[in-house]
Design a protein around this motif. Structure first.
Motif, PDB file in Angstrom:
ATOM      1  N   TYR A  93      -0.196   6.888   2.882  1.00  0.00           N
ATOM      2  CA  TYR A  93      -0.968   5.770   2.348  1.00  0.00           C
ATOM      3  C   TYR A  93      -0.349   5.244   1.056  1.00  0.00           C
ATOM      4  O   TYR A  93      -0.225   4.032   0.874  1.00  0.00           O
ATOM      5  CB  TYR A  93      -2.411   6.209   2.108  1.00  0.00           C
ATOM      6  CG  TYR A  93      -3.279   5.128   1.527  1.00  0.00           C
ATOM      7  CD1 TYR A  93      -3.724   4.089   2.318  1.00  0.00           C
ATOM      8  CD2 TYR A  93      -3.642   5.147   0.179  1.00  0.00           C
ATOM      9  CE1 TYR A  93      -4.518   3.084   1.791  1.00  0.00           C
ATOM     10  CE2 TYR A  93      -4.433   4.149  -0.348  1.00  0.00           C
ATOM     11  CZ  TYR A  93      -4.868   3.119   0.459  1.00  0.00           C
ATOM     12  OH  TYR A  93      -5.652   2.122  -0.072  1.00  0.00           O
ATOM     13  N   VAL A  94       0.051   6.147   0.172  1.00  0.00           N
ATOM     14  CA  VAL A  94       0.680   5.728  -1.085  1.00  0.00           C
ATOM     15  C   VAL A  94       1.994   5.022  -0.800  1.00  0.00           C
ATOM     16  O   VAL A  94       2.297   3.984  -1.400  1.00  0.00           O
ATOM     17  CB  VAL A  94       0.888   6.943  -2.018  1.00  0.00           C
ATOM     18  CG1 VAL A  94       1.771   6.596  -3.201  1.00  0.00           C
ATOM     19  CG2 VAL A  94      -0.448   7.469  -2.487  1.00  0.00           C
ATOM     20  N   TRP A  95       2.787   5.552   0.128  1.00  0.00           N
ATOM     21  CA  TRP A  95       4.060   4.915   0.487  1.00  0.00           C
ATOM     22  C   TRP A  95       3.812   3.532   1.066  1.00  0.00           C
ATOM     23  O   TRP A  95       4.514   2.581   0.735  1.00  0.00           O
ATOM     24  CB  TRP A  95       4.813   5.782   1.494  1.00  0.00           C
ATOM     25  CG  TRP A  95       6.086   5.170   1.959  1.00  0.00           C
ATOM     26  CD1 TRP A  95       7.280   5.160   1.313  1.00  0.00           C
ATOM     27  CD2 TRP A  95       6.300   4.464   3.183  1.00  0.00           C
ATOM     28  NE1 TRP A  95       8.213   4.500   2.057  1.00  0.00           N
ATOM     29  CE2 TRP A  95       7.633   4.061   3.208  1.00  0.00           C
ATOM     30  CE3 TRP A  95       5.463   4.152   4.252  1.00  0.00           C
ATOM     31  CZ2 TRP A  95       8.159   3.342   4.275  1.00  0.00           C
ATOM     32  CZ3 TRP A  95       6.000   3.440   5.305  1.00  0.00           C
ATOM     33  CH2 TRP A  95       7.330   3.047   5.306  1.00  0.00           C
ATOM     34  N   TYR A  96       2.807   3.394   1.925  1.00  0.00           N
ATOM     35  CA  TYR A  96       2.495   2.098   2.524  1.00  0.00           C
ATOM     36  C   TYR A  96       2.099   1.089   1.455  1.00  0.00           C
ATOM     37  O   TYR A  96       2.545  -0.052   1.475  1.00  0.00           O
ATOM     38  CB  TYR A  96       1.373   2.263   3.548  1.00  0.00           C
ATOM     39  CG  TYR A  96       0.855   0.960   4.076  1.00  0.00           C
ATOM     40  CD1 TYR A  96       1.590   0.234   5.003  1.00  0.00           C
ATOM     41  CD2 TYR A  96      -0.362   0.445   3.648  1.00  0.00           C
ATOM     42  CE1 TYR A  96       1.123  -0.971   5.498  1.00  0.00           C
ATOM     43  CE2 TYR A  96      -0.833  -0.754   4.131  1.00  0.00           C
ATOM     44  CZ  TYR A  96      -0.091  -1.453   5.052  1.00  0.00           C
ATOM     45  OH  TYR A  96      -0.560  -2.650   5.527  1.00  0.00           O
ATOM     46  N   LYS A  97       1.260   1.509   0.534  1.00  0.00           N
ATOM     47  CA  LYS A  97       0.815   0.597  -0.518  1.00  0.00           C
ATOM     48  C   LYS A  97       1.962   0.207  -1.456  1.00  0.00           C
ATOM     49  O   LYS A  97       2.012  -0.914  -1.938  1.00  0.00           O
ATOM     50  CB  LYS A  97      -0.307   1.231  -1.346  1.00  0.00           C
ATOM     51  CG  LYS A  97      -1.633   1.220  -0.661  1.00  0.00           C
ATOM     52  CD  LYS A  97      -2.061  -0.196  -0.411  1.00  0.00           C
ATOM     53  CE  LYS A  97      -3.532  -0.312  -0.255  1.00  0.00           C
ATOM     54  NZ  LYS A  97      -3.982  -1.667  -0.043  1.00  0.00           N
ATOM     55  N   LYS A  98       2.875   1.120  -1.721  1.00  0.00           N
ATOM     56  CA  LYS A  98       3.940   0.850  -2.672  1.00  0.00           C
ATOM     57  C   LYS A  98       5.082   0.038  -2.064  1.00  0.00           C
ATOM     58  O   LYS A  98       5.631  -0.844  -2.711  1.00  0.00           O
ATOM     59  CB  LYS A  98       4.483   2.177  -3.210  1.00  0.00           C
ATOM     60  CG  LYS A  98       5.468   1.990  -4.323  1.00  0.00           C
ATOM     61  CD  LYS A  98       5.838   3.296  -4.971  1.00  0.00           C
ATOM     62  CE  LYS A  98       6.776   3.050  -6.123  1.00  0.00           C
ATOM     63  NZ  LYS A  98       7.155   4.266  -6.783  1.00  0.00           N
ATOM     64  N   TYR A  99       5.441   0.319  -0.822  1.00  0.00           N
ATOM     65  CA  TYR A  99       6.636  -0.284  -0.238  1.00  0.00           C
ATOM     66  C   TYR A  99       6.354  -1.281   0.878  1.00  0.00           C
ATOM     67  O   TYR A  99       7.264  -1.677   1.585  1.00  0.00           O
ATOM     68  CB  TYR A  99       7.556   0.809   0.314  1.00  0.00           C
ATOM     69  CG  TYR A  99       8.135   1.669  -0.766  1.00  0.00           C
ATOM     70  CD1 TYR A  99       9.068   1.173  -1.652  1.00  0.00           C
ATOM     71  CD2 TYR A  99       7.718   2.989  -0.923  1.00  0.00           C
ATOM     72  CE1 TYR A  99       9.586   1.959  -2.650  1.00  0.00           C
ATOM     73  CE2 TYR A  99       8.233   3.784  -1.915  1.00  0.00           C
ATOM     74  CZ  TYR A  99       9.171   3.262  -2.776  1.00  0.00           C
ATOM     75  OH  TYR A  99       9.686   4.050  -3.762  1.00  0.00           O
ATOM     76  N   ARG A 100       5.118  -1.683   1.051  1.00  0.00           N
ATOM     77  CA  ARG A 100       4.862  -2.644   2.123  1.00  0.00           C
ATOM     78  C   ARG A 100       5.481  -3.991   1.768  1.00  0.00           C
ATOM     79  O   ARG A 100       5.685  -4.319   0.603  1.00  0.00           O
ATOM     80  CB  ARG A 100       3.369  -2.780   2.385  1.00  0.00           C
ATOM     81  CG  ARG A 100       2.632  -3.464   1.289  1.00  0.00           C
ATOM     82  CD  ARG A 100       1.182  -3.583   1.633  1.00  0.00           C
ATOM     83  NE  ARG A 100       0.478  -4.088   0.455  1.00  0.00           N
ATOM     84  CZ  ARG A 100      -0.762  -4.458   0.469  1.00  0.00           C
ATOM     85  NH1 ARG A 100      -1.449  -4.366   1.562  1.00  0.00           N
ATOM     86  NH2 ARG A 100      -1.325  -4.892  -0.633  1.00  0.00           N
ATOM     87  N   LYS A 122       5.854  -7.656   0.927  1.00  0.00           N
ATOM     88  CA  LYS A 122       5.016  -8.634   0.255  1.00  0.00           C
ATOM     89  C   LYS A 122       5.292 -10.018   0.853  1.00  0.00           C
ATOM     90  O   LYS A 122       6.334 -10.268   1.433  1.00  0.00           O
ATOM     91  CB  LYS A 122       5.340  -8.670  -1.238  1.00  0.00           C
ATOM     92  CG  LYS A 122       5.280  -7.329  -1.921  1.00  0.00           C
ATOM     93  CD  LYS A 122       3.899  -7.027  -2.387  1.00  0.00           C
ATOM     94  CE  LYS A 122       3.852  -5.855  -3.299  1.00  0.00           C
ATOM     95  NZ  LYS A 122       3.584  -4.606  -2.749  1.00  0.00           N
TER      96      LYS A 122
END
Length: 63
Positions: free
Chosen positions: A40-47, A49
């Motif tokens: 979840y943290v990886w998804y939020k950080k590297y999704r 934009k």
């Protein structure tokens, strides 16, 4: 030896086996929870934009 001890306690009415089973389930679920949180943290950080690239409507000549 631990199994025999837990089985004999369970037969005598002790709730130690129940607590041991809950502890095993907790230890089994902990890695899955950690991977889910990291994902979840990886998804939020590297999704990706929504970034406007400001490309012109010209055709690209690649020769």
């Amino acid at each position: 030896m631990c199994t025999a001890s837990v089985e004999s306690n369970a037969k005598s009415g002790s709730t130690t086996a129940n607590g041991l089973n809950h502890g095993i389930m907790y230890l089994l679920g902990a890695p899955y929870l950690a991977v889910a949180i990291l994902g979840y943290v990886w998804y939020k950080k590297y999704r990706r934009k929504n970034v406007d690239l400001n490309m012109h409507d010209e055709k690209l000549h690649l020769n």
